[in-house]
Design an enzyme around this catalytic site. Sequence first.
Site, short mmCIF file in Angstrom:
data_model
loop_
_atom_site.label_atom_id
_atom_site.label_comp_id
_atom_site.label_asym_id
_atom_site.label_seq_id
_atom_site.Cartn_x
_atom_site.Cartn_y
_atom_site.Cartn_z
CG ASP A 82 -1.94 0.98 1.33
OD1 ASP A 82 -2.41 1.42 0.27
OD2 ASP A 82 -2.34 1.36 2.46
CG HIS A 83 -0.46 4.87 0.61
ND1 HIS A 83 -0.97 5.87 -0.19
CD2 HIS A 83 -1.50 4.46 1.39
CE1 HIS A 83 -2.25 6.06 0.11
NE2 HIS A 83 -2.61 5.21 1.05
CG ASP A 104 0.43 7.83 -2.92
OD1 ASP A 104 0.12 8.69 -3.77
OD2 ASP A 104 0.17 7.94 -1.71
CD GLU A 134 -3.98 8.76 -3.30
OE1 GLU A 134 -3.69 7.72 -2.67
OE2 GLU A 134 -4.03 9.89 -2.77
CG HIS A 206 -6.59 4.79 -0.29
ND1 HIS A 206 -5.34 4.44 0.15
CD2 HIS A 206 -6.71 4.26 -1.53
CE1 HIS A 206 -4.72 3.74 -0.80
NE2 HIS A 206 -5.53 3.62 -1.83
N GLY A 207 -8.99 5.42 3.20
CA GLY A 207 -9.58 6.12 4.35
C GLY A 207 -10.91 5.53 4.77
CG ASN A 228 -7.04 0.76 0.91
OD1 ASN A 228 -7.42 -0.19 0.22
ND2 ASN A 228 -5.99 1.48 0.59
CB ALA A 230 -5.14 1.31 7.99
CB THR A 231 -7.47 4.18 11.51
OG1 THR A 231 -6.55 4.89 10.67
CG2 THR A 231 -7.49 4.84 12.88
P1 13P Z 1 -7.93 4.28 7.35
O1 13P Z 1 -6.72 4.28 8.26
O2 13P Z 1 -8.68 5.55 7.44
O3 13P Z 1 -8.77 3.09 7.53
O4 13P Z 1 -7.36 4.25 5.86
C1 13P Z 1 -6.71 3.14 5.40
C2 13P Z 1 -6.08 3.36 4.09
O5 13P Z 1 -6.62 4.02 3.24
C3 13P Z 1 -4.80 2.71 3.84
O6 13P Z 1 -4.26 3.08 2.63
#
Ligand code: 13P
Length: 282
Positions: A82-83, A104, A134, A206-207, A228, A230-231
């Site tokens: 990722d990225h 990215d 992206e 993302h996010g 995606n 992550a957090t």
């Molecule tokens: P979040 O941390 O907001 O879930 O985003 C994850 C993400 O987009 C990883 O590339």
Amino acid sequence: MGLVKMKELLKQASEKNRAVGAFSVGNLEMVKGAVKAAEEMNTSIILQIAEVRLPHSPLMLMGPMMVEAARNAKVDIAVHLDHGKTLPVLKQALDYGFTSVMMDGSTLPFEENMAKTLEAVRLAREYGATVEAELGLVGGSEDGSIDEGIRCTNPDDARTFCQRTGVDALAVAIGNAHGNYPVAPRLAFDVLKAIDQKLDVPLVLHGGTGITPEDFRKAIGLGIRKINIATASFDSLTKEAEQYLESEGKHDYFGLNEAMVRGVYENVRQHIRIFQCIEPLT
Ligand code: 13P
């Protein structure tokens, strides 16, 4: 079953009008939790790690573990960088067996982003791997260290970008941002619709943390095929670990290990239900 190309999972998601969950991992417990949830729900997922996370979770350790976890899984799993920011790291991931990489170049001017992405496409093709890029600017960064603001993807630029680079998936910026949103995001679905109408390429959101189930569904209906997260997984792991350590009695690593796995498992499971359109909207 086992390690597959991300392109295949995106194709299947398109056919079923669904999205594949791409879950970020940073240690053994996160890998175990995500795979357990996918297997229990009999659903394909993507395991991913961002280049910016590598100081905490080195690729030489995470890479082989992620690839082996996918190879031995009872469901299809793609392993994705990722990225990605630099070609040497992309190459390292591909050498470990990652079936997909993201280049990215979103903070670069349009032409430079395109040139950098093209280099990544040429490299990944040697491995038969999938490439995500992206265009526009998603807010924040994977680890929260940088925020250059949000710039929505221009649909015409997106078409030119995809035609010239030949990428397999495009991450779009529609008001989404990494990390916990300070207030609920208002995604620009009109922009997403315009992008989807102009492109024949699977789109990536993302996010994902903090986006409502309703908005996820709406985005899926407008061409989002990879989401995606992550957090939410990092937070869920931390919360379960805290609860374990605050609980009565003696604590040990093995109990902590199980708490961390459980935290990620619960979060991945919950998101799979939404992305697979299993959870009814409340
Ligand atoms: P979040 O941390 O907001 O879930 O985003 C994850 C993400 O987009 C990883 O590339």
